[in-house]
Design a protein around this motif. Structure first.
Motif, PDB file in Angstrom:
ATOM      1  N   GLY A  11     -22.032 -74.609  14.050  1.00 54.95           N
ATOM      2  CA  GLY A  11     -22.304 -74.189  12.679  1.00 54.95           C
ATOM      3  C   GLY A  11     -21.848 -75.155  11.612  1.00 54.95           C
ATOM      4  O   GLY A  11     -21.820 -74.816  10.437  1.00 54.95           O
ATOM      5  N   SER A  31     -22.118 -78.006   2.675  1.00 54.88           N
ATOM      6  CA  SER A  31     -22.441 -77.104   3.789  1.00 54.88           C
ATOM      7  C   SER A  31     -22.450 -75.652   3.339  1.00 54.88           C
ATOM      8  O   SER A  31     -23.313 -74.874   3.753  1.00 54.88           O
ATOM      9  N   CYS A  68     -25.583 -75.133   1.526  1.00 53.27           N
ATOM     10  CA  CYS A  68     -26.669 -75.017   2.513  1.00 53.27           C
ATOM     11  C   CYS A  68     -26.725 -73.597   3.066  1.00 53.27           C
ATOM     12  O   CYS A  68     -27.814 -73.042   3.244  1.00 53.27           O
ATOM     13  N   ASP A  69     -25.561 -73.018   3.348  1.00 53.28           N
ATOM     14  CA  ASP A  69     -25.516 -71.622   3.821  1.00 53.28           C
ATOM     15  C   ASP A  69     -26.165 -70.693   2.803  1.00 53.28           C
ATOM     16  O   ASP A  69     -26.932 -69.800   3.155  1.00 53.28           O
ATOM     17  N   LYS A  70     -25.863 -70.926   1.533  1.00 49.90           N
ATOM     18  CA  LYS A  70     -26.396 -70.079   0.461  1.00 49.90           C
ATOM     19  C   LYS A  70     -27.919 -70.236   0.336  1.00 49.90           C
ATOM     20  O   LYS A  70     -28.634 -69.261   0.141  1.00 49.90           O
ATOM     21  N   GLY A 104     -29.243 -69.855   4.626  1.00 49.72           N
ATOM     22  CA  GLY A 104     -28.587 -69.019   5.618  1.00 49.72           C
ATOM     23  C   GLY A 104     -28.123 -69.911   6.762  1.00 49.72           C
ATOM     24  O   GLY A 104     -27.809 -71.087   6.563  1.00 49.72           O
ATOM     25  N   GLN A 105     -28.104 -69.385   7.959  1.00 50.26           N
ATOM     26  CA  GLN A 105     -27.688 -70.179   9.118  1.00 50.26           C
ATOM     27  C   GLN A 105     -28.844 -70.953   9.747  1.00 50.26           C
ATOM     28  O   GLN A 105     -28.660 -71.658  10.738  1.00 50.26           O
ATOM     29  N   THR A 155     -28.356 -74.591  10.657  1.00 54.56           N
ATOM     30  CA  THR A 155     -27.560 -74.919  11.844  1.00 54.56           C
ATOM     31  C   THR A 155     -28.412 -74.863  13.114  1.00 54.56           C
ATOM     32  O   THR A 155     -27.943 -75.267  14.175  1.00 54.56           O
ATOM     33  N   CYS A 172     -28.647 -81.095   5.685  1.00 58.17           N
ATOM     34  CA  CYS A 172     -27.473 -80.220   5.837  1.00 58.17           C
ATOM     35  C   CYS A 172     -26.832 -80.447   7.201  1.00 58.17           C
ATOM     36  O   CYS A 172     -25.610 -80.612   7.309  1.00 58.17           O
TER      37      CYS A 172
END
Length: 197
Positions: free
Chosen positions: A30, A102, A105-107, A110-111, A114, A162
């Protein structure tokens, strides 16, 4: 630069298993996988030096633009910058760290970022040089369909940034070279706005 402890490509080269794993997942546990740049060596070596090793997004932006000009990819990159929303992003600045990027990027994704793999990104690059493969269910009928395809490809490219740890540098690259350039804004600026799917 590729011997720096952040990458360590010379002392600890990628194993066949690591390369194979990156085909489907560049990120590891992740988190951005800086070592993924070993797979791209020697291409973009100076740009990677500026971004990953030196933490200098402005230097990355200058080096990357020179590289992309030589390969005649500036129009493709301008489209990426506008369609991906990088020109409208005010959260990422030149002071944004890779760890902060990072989280952004999650925001944004999401995942999903990854889960992006080298094969996904190579597919986008292949599309740039060939006829686009458009899924039948997209029912391509005009401008909105073209924007949808561009958005799909730009999103994969952004999520790859990302996963490789250079997202913050890509935004600096876009903002310095495309977002405020009268030439690129007149050609592609309209792509930074939403279009219905």
């Amino acid at each position: 630069m590729f011997c720096d402890k952040k990458l360590d490509c010379a002392k600890d080269p990628l194993t066949p298993a690591e390369k194979s794993s990156m085909d489907s997942h560049i990120a590891v546990n992740g988190k951005a996988n800086l070592k993924s740049w070993c797979r791209a060596y020697p291409m973009y070596a100076t740009s990677v030096q500026r971004c990953i090793v030196d933490g200098n997004p402005r230097g990355y932006a200058q080096e990357m633009f020179q590289s992309q000009q030589k390969m005649k990819l500036t129009s493709a990159d301008a489209i990426y910058c506008f369609v991906a929303g990088h020109c409208n992003n005010t959260e990422v600045t030149e002071a944004t760290t890779q760890v902060e990027a990072s989280a952004i990027c999650d925001k944004l994704y999401g995942q999903r970022w990854t889960q992006i793999g080298w094969n996904d990104f190579m597919g986008v690059l292949a599309e740039l040089s060939t006829t686009h493969h458009v899924p039948k269910e997209w029912n391509v009928t005009g401008w909105n369909s073209i924007v949808k395809l561009a958005r799909h490809e730009a999103e994969i490219s952004a999520m790859t940034a990302c996963a490789m740890g250079n997202f913050q540098c890509d935004l600096a690259y876009c903002k310095m070279n495309y977002c405020n350039s009268p030439e690129f804004v007149s050609k592609f600026g309209n792509l930074s706005w939403s279009y219905p799917d």
